[in-house]
Design an enzyme around this catalytic site. Structure first.
Site: not given
Length: 463
Positions: A155, A167, A195, A216, A424
């Protein structure tokens, strides 16, 4: 309504002072004008030399000053100019861009993400860890869950680009525009672009990948900027190398969109005090250079470049694992973890349990039927041999041939002199095995085959 691009830019101001607008001086007014045009919706057709233009500019300055908590004067005074010079996110701060239309939000609570490529300045492991931590910033305080996918686009797609990348928002390699994201939605919605030419880091230098990604992703989830200068979503970019804690303003705003977490983290639980001298752990592993300590539903991460350990919740990172493990280890060279509880083993990559797991330890490793649980396990880096410790015995498993080595089990105390108690947990760091018993650790040198140091476990936490 299509998603509005959210550009993250730095606006570098000139090294000399800007004139006060009311003085009528025009020398650097274009710089102020451009700042307000980018972030405060100042009309492109306005003219600074016109009376109306000056009035509009003064009003936009007042809006900027109010958001940044400055003295509201309407003038480009020194304090305002200093704020303009600071690195900042390029998302506009005022309507119609910053106040998102109808509060776009995701309509589902389980979101997937994919990482398309990487920066050359950081290893893949560091990039993946920074991005995963950035997602956990938001999943810790909301019902949202995030899962990385590999075979298809998520998504939210995170990717590094150079120049024109399709874009309409071109990177130029300068520090003025180093990343951008998109509001929730289809197509590019939610995506984050970085970038490729910038130097991305995991410290205070240049651009910290974790911090930029967390900011963001706030936009990717539908948030605009905050006027709280301590908030992650404040417009100015600042980062210091410290244990990050999400500001209450960020929490309130993201919960207004998605609601609170159904399992809020209580970080005040007494079991989370790393400096408790009596603290013991369910399992301890190394993973991608970190040391991770599991306790009940929590885990503590020791990262070399952070001064203090990080505390997180197991269910939020590995939701399909059982709680309170008996043992765990990292398989050398394949980026895989294995967790044990009772006679079952879970194999994990990233946050995902591998298909077919859990499996019985008898069928997967070849243990005899009388071995019903593992106390501790460690994979030796140089040989690819995994050591399993059970009571006073140990087995050795070859990860390459996927079979038990002949001649085992053997006595622990015979091959590891001084380790004459129940193990352990055990991990490897460089040429040493660290054996843990209750709240004490013993450093066993693999070359000399001797214990050369012992100390409290909490020395890992700088206590």
């Amino acid at each position: 309504m299509p998603s509005l691009p959210l550009l993250l830019r730095l606006w570098a101001a000139s090294s000399y002072s800007f004139p006060v607008i009311q003085d009528g001086l025009q020398k650097n007014v274009k710089t102020v004008w451009k700042y307000l045009e980018n972030y405060y919706n100042l009309g492109k057709n306005m003219q600074a030399k016109n009376v109306n233009g000056k009035e509009v500019m003064a009003e936009k300055l007042r809006q900027m000053q109010q958001l940044f908590g400055l003295k509201v004067t309407g003038n480009s005074d020194p304090e305002t100019l200093r704020a303009m010079k600071k690195p900042r996110c390029g998302v506009p701060d005022v309507a119609p861009y910053a106040i998102t239309h109808n509060n776009p939000r995701w309509t589902k609570t389980h979101l997937t993400y994919s990482i398309l490529n990487y920066t050359p300045y950081l290893s893949k492991a560091v990039v993946e860890d920074a991005i995963a931590r950035a997602f956990r910033v938001w999943s810790d305080v909301t019902p949202l869950t995030f899962q990385r996918v590999f075979e298809e686009e998520g998504d939210i797609v995170l990717s590094f680009h150079r120049g024109d990348h399709g874009d309409l928002y071109t990177f130029d390699g300068s520090k003025y525009h180093f990343a951008h994201a998109f509001l929730p939605g289809l197509g590019l919605g939610g995506n984050v672009h970085y970038d490729l030419d910038q130097k991305w880091t995991d410290n205070n230098e240049d651009f910290n990948l974790f911090y930029v990604t967390a900011h963001e992703l706030g936009h990717s989830l539908g948030l605009s900027h905050s006027n709280d200068e301590e908030a992650l979503m404040f417009p100015s970019y600042t980062w210091s190398n410290k244990d990050f804690v999400l500001n209450q303003d960020d929490i309130n705003r993201i919960q207004a969109l998605y609601g609170p977490s159904p399992n809020p983290i209580q970080l005040t639980d007494a079991t989370l005090d790393p400096c408790n001298s009596g603290l013991t752990f369910d399992a301890i592993i190394t993973y991608r250079g970190e040391v991770i300590f599991f306790k009940d539903r929590f885990y503590i991460r020791v990262i070399s470049f952070l001064p203090e350990p990080l505390i997180d919740v197991i269910d939020l990172t590995w939701p399909n694992l059982p709680g309170k493990f008996d043992a765990a280890y990292e398989v050398s060279g394949v980026d895989e973890l294995r967790f044990f509880k009772g006679s079952k083993v879970w194999a994990v990559q990233e946050q995902n349990v591998l298909e077919g797991f859990p499996m019985d330890i008898q069928s997967f490793f070849g243990f005899p039927s009388n071995v019903t649980n593992i106390d501790a396990a460690v994979c030796e880096e140089e040989t690819g041999k995994t050591y399993f410790f059970v009571d006073h015995m140990y087995w050795r498993y070859d990860e390459n041939t996927r079979s038990m080595d002949p001649g085992y089990p053997r006595l622990i105390a015979e091959d590891f002199p001084g380790i004459d108690y129940k193990v352990d947990d055990v991990i490897q760091k460089e040429d040493n095995f660290y054996f843990f018993h209750q709240s004490i650790q013993y450093r066993f040198n693999l070359k000399t085959r001797r214990i050369d140091d012992s100390s409290d476990i909490n020395t890992w936490f700088n206590c």
